[in-house]
Each structure stands twice: as C-alpha cells, then as structure tokens.
Design an enzyme around this catalytic site. Structure first.
Site, short mmCIF file in Angstrom:
data_model
loop_
_atom_site.label_atom_id
_atom_site.label_comp_id
_atom_site.label_asym_id
_atom_site.label_seq_id
_atom_site.Cartn_x
_atom_site.Cartn_y
_atom_site.Cartn_z
N GLN A 1 30.94 -34.16 134.54
CA GLN A 1 29.54 -34.61 134.55
C GLN A 1 28.93 -34.56 133.15
OE1 GLN A 1 27.99 -33.01 138.12
NE2 GLN A 1 25.90 -33.64 137.75
N SER B 1 36.04 -29.71 135.10
CA SER B 1 35.18 -29.59 136.29
C SER B 1 35.48 -30.73 137.27
CB SER B 1 33.71 -29.56 135.87
OG SER B 1 32.87 -29.26 136.97
N LEU B 2 34.53 -31.63 137.48
CA LEU B 2 34.75 -32.79 138.35
C LEU B 2 36.03 -33.54 137.96
CD1 LEU B 2 33.83 -35.32 140.12
CD2 LEU B 2 32.73 -36.08 138.01
N ARG C 1 31.61 -33.02 147.58
CA ARG C 1 31.35 -31.99 146.57
C ARG C 1 29.97 -32.19 145.94
NH1 ARG C 1 32.22 -31.43 140.77
NH2 ARG C 1 33.21 -29.44 140.21
N HIS D 1 29.24 -23.81 138.59
CA HIS D 1 30.27 -22.82 138.22
C HIS D 1 29.69 -21.40 138.09
CE1 HIS D 1 33.15 -26.02 137.81
NE2 HIS D 1 32.27 -26.68 137.09
N GLN E 1 37.04 -23.29 142.18
CA GLN E 1 36.47 -23.88 140.97
C GLN E 1 34.94 -23.93 140.96
OE1 GLN E 1 35.49 -27.77 140.19
NE2 GLN E 1 37.26 -28.22 138.92
#
Length: 291
Positions: free
Chosen positions: A9, A87-88, A112, A195, A244
């Site tokens: 992101q 991440s993503l 998500r 996170h 995660q």
C-alpha cells in the site's frame, strides 16, 4: 539469481494499469475478470480515479495487487528464483510463485482490505515513519510507552522504520524518539495501525478465509514478512500469512536473507519504485530493475 519483489500500500497512482489494459489482450481479460470477482469496476477507479478515491483501503489493496500480478503475467519467460512482497505485496508474490490462483488471491486481498478497514473503524489509530534511528532503539522506546499500543511495524531499510499504534501511543513514542536522536518522525496518511496488535480483529477474520483457500507448493521460495525466512511449505506459508496482519514487516531482514541465499538482482513488479530504493539502501551491491 533473480528475485522478484512486489510493493504494498502507498504505491498507487491514478492511471495505474491503463497502458496494460489498452495494449495487452491477456491483461485486459484479467482486469475484466477482476471487475466481476470484486463486484465493482475497480478498473475505472484505477484508470480515472482521484488520489482520494484510490486511497480507500478497499480500492488500494486490490488495485496494487492487480497491477503487480497482471504486470508479472505479461513478462515473457517469467521464472523467478525467489520472491517477496511488502505487506499486501506478499499476496502478489504468492500468485507469481504459483502458490495461489489469481481468483483466490484477489478474493483474499478484498477480504483482507475489508477486514482491515473494519478494524480501523473499531479503534482510531495511525502510523508514523521514524528516520535516522537504529531498529533496536526504536523497539525499546515503543516498549517503554505505558498504557497505549505502539510498536515497530515496518523495518523498511536501515534508518527507516514505521511505528504503528493508537494516536496517543504514536504521539508519545514520537516525542521519545526525537529525544533519542531520530532525525524525523513523520505521521503517515493511513487509516489505521497496520501490522500492530490493533489489527487482531482483522487477523481473526482473515485466518478463516485463508484456511478455507487452496494453496499449492510455490515454484520457488517466498521470503515472508513475519520472519524474513524462505518458505515453500504450504502450512508454513498460510500460518505466516495469517500472522502478518499483527506482526511487523521485516523487509530489511528479508532482503539481507535473499542476498545471503544468492540473490544478485531484484526486479520490482508493480506500481512505483519504492522497493528498488529500499533494496539499494539494504544491499547496495545488488542490481535493481523494474518490469
């Protein structure tokens, strides 16, 4: 060895993917399929949307995923020897490595994004980038903040760590970090504390969806955010993917481990050039490129 890396992101921009859609029949078919799966015309937002529209989590995450995965699908003789995603981007990496189908991964990414948005709405929270302080010091200072949630969330490269937590937790940690010598503490324009433990409701929601999705063994190792280690075992990949959401992104460590395991070239696949910049700071000797 060639490693493909996939952004998360923040890399979105208006017009992303439009050239792929207009010039590649295979890409166009996948974009059209994505519109059907998501139940709205994400292509319209990607190609013509404002910065504000693109920033919405339910748009941003699938948009970056689509741009990354569809771009990878257009690469001739695509044969990564290792992959990682920030991440993503880990979902994009799993598709590129053959561990997840395009359809299943897109559905998971949409779930998500929705789950993270609900967690953000539940507890107002934020993130901030900390520049010029070592990782351990930042972790110590976050742990010293009492009565509020604040943690080190993204280890992006040496001297750049993102902290995540409640508004007050991030503010208090920011003051202490400046006192400890941080060059800057920059608030980030995000909707919540990604996170961090505040994403626990989203983690629980996503866990069920991941457990019910079919994964297959990837064709090459994926270096996962949670522990920065190479994984090919399906059960391990699933467990790490679930963890995660509430655990830090160990990008610095991931890149170092990939280099130690033989990576000499990192190819960024997706919008922007953020990861190329981070790789250059972590492993100056590595060659970086974009698809």
């Amino acid at each position: 060895m060639k490693a493909y890396v996939f952004p998360g992101q923040g890399s979105q921009f208006s017009g992303m993917g439009k050239d792929l859609y207009e010039n590649n029949a295979q890409a166009r078919a996948l974009f059209d399929k994505a519109n059907e799966i998501l139940g709205f015309e994400i292509t319209k937002v990607m190609f013509e949307g404002t910065e504000e529209e693109l920033k919405q989590t339910n748009v941003t995450q699938p948009a970056i995923f689509l741009h990354s995965v569809i771009l990878a699908s257009t690469v001739a003789d695509f044969a990564p020897e290792m992959v990682a995603g920030h991440s993503l981007g880990e979902f994009s990496a799993l598709v590129a490595a053959g561990a997840l189908s395009f359809d299943d991964a897109l559905r998971l990414v949409a779930q998500r994004a929705a789950a993270m948005q609900r967690a953000c709405d539940l507890t107002p929270s934020t993130m901030a980038a900390v520049l010029g302080l070592d990782d351990e010091k930042i972790e110590q200072i976050c742990a010293s903040v009492e009565g509020e949630v604040v943690v080190a969330a993204n280890f992006n490269c040496p001297g750049q760590v993102v902290i995540s937590g409640s508004h007050e937790g991030v503010r208090l940690a920011g003051e202490k970090l400046k006192e400890a010598g941080a060059k800057r503490v920059l608030p980030l324009p995000v909707g919540g504390a990604f996170h961090s433990p505040l994403m626990e409701p989203a983690r629980e929601e996503l866990a069920a969806a991941i457990e019910n999705t079919q994964f297959t063994e990837p064709r090459c190792p994926i270096y996962q955010n949670v522990n920065a280690q190479a994984a090919t075992d399906v059960a391990t990949i699933k467990a790490n993917l679930i963890s995660q959401l509430t655990a830090p992104v160990r990008w610095t460590q991931s890149v170092k481990n990939m280099v130690a395991d033989g990576a000499t070239e990192f190819v960024e696949c997706g919008p922007g050039k953020v990861l190329q910049g981070l790789v250059k700071k972590i492993a100056p000797e590595a060659v970086t490129a974009a698809v």
